[in-house]
Design a protein around this motif. Sequence first.
Motif, PDB file in Angstrom:
ATOM      1  N   VAL A  64       0.836  -1.208   0.000  1.00  0.00           N
ATOM      2  CA  VAL A  64       0.000   0.000   0.000  1.00  0.00           C
ATOM      3  C   VAL A  64       0.869   1.257   0.000  1.00  0.00           C
ATOM      4  N   LYS A  65       1.999   1.179   0.674  1.00  0.00           N
ATOM      5  CA  LYS A  65       2.903   2.334   0.744  1.00  0.00           C
ATOM      6  C   LYS A  65       3.897   2.366  -0.423  1.00  0.00           C
ATOM      7  N   SER A  66       3.695   1.459  -1.384  1.00  0.00           N
ATOM      8  CA  SER A  66       4.562   1.357  -2.575  1.00  0.00           C
ATOM      9  C   SER A  66       6.019   1.087  -2.230  1.00  0.00           C
ATOM     10  N   LEU A  67       6.236   0.376  -1.131  1.00  0.00           N
ATOM     11  CA  LEU A  67       7.599   0.010  -0.755  1.00  0.00           C
ATOM     12  C   LEU A  67       8.024  -1.304  -1.404  1.00  0.00           C
ATOM     13  N   ILE A  68       7.033  -2.157  -1.726  1.00  0.00           N
ATOM     14  CA  ILE A  68       7.291  -3.379  -2.474  1.00  0.00           C
ATOM     15  C   ILE A  68       6.221  -3.508  -3.553  1.00  0.00           C
ATOM     16  N   THR A  69       6.468  -4.392  -4.505  1.00  0.00           N
ATOM     17  CA  THR A  69       5.536  -4.587  -5.623  1.00  0.00           C
ATOM     18  C   THR A  69       4.594  -5.755  -5.336  1.00  0.00           C
ATOM     19  N   GLN A  70       3.572  -5.867  -6.172  1.00  0.00           N
ATOM     20  CA  GLN A  70       2.653  -7.007  -6.041  1.00  0.00           C
ATOM     21  C   GLN A  70       3.403  -8.316  -6.254  1.00  0.00           C
ATOM     22  N   ALA A  71       4.363  -8.317  -7.158  1.00  0.00           N
ATOM     23  CA  ALA A  71       5.162  -9.527  -7.402  1.00  0.00           C
ATOM     24  C   ALA A  71       5.932  -9.922  -6.146  1.00  0.00           C
ATOM     25  N   GLN A  72       6.409  -8.950  -5.408  1.00  0.00           N
ATOM     26  CA  GLN A  72       7.134  -9.255  -4.179  1.00  0.00           C
ATOM     27  C   GLN A  72       6.187  -9.738  -3.078  1.00  0.00           C
ATOM     28  N   VAL A  73       4.965  -9.215  -3.045  1.00  0.00           N
ATOM     29  CA  VAL A  73       3.965  -9.724  -2.103  1.00  0.00           C
ATOM     30  C   VAL A  73       3.691 -11.192  -2.424  1.00  0.00           C
TER      31      VAL A  73
END
Length: 79
Positions: A36-45
């Motif tokens: 949500v804070k754009s610290l990681i990407t959806q791919a990283q999630v």
Amino acid sequence: MSFDLSKFLTEGLIDSVNDGLIPSDLATVYAGNYLVKSLITQAQVTQVSDAIVAYKAAQIEAAKQADSSLAPQTENTVH
């Protein structure tokens, strides 16, 4: 040399779960917050989620093996 915060956070979550430092549910919450804070990407999630699934599967397998090693051994004898 540059520092990759998203990689650091992703690997930190995965390592923390694998080392038993934080519960997998909490790692999932952290991953969502980082996304949500754009610290990681959806791919990283997804990478974190996949690692949690693999960790849980390994825990289940280890428990099964521990249970089977504790089961009484019976001998098959023919009378």
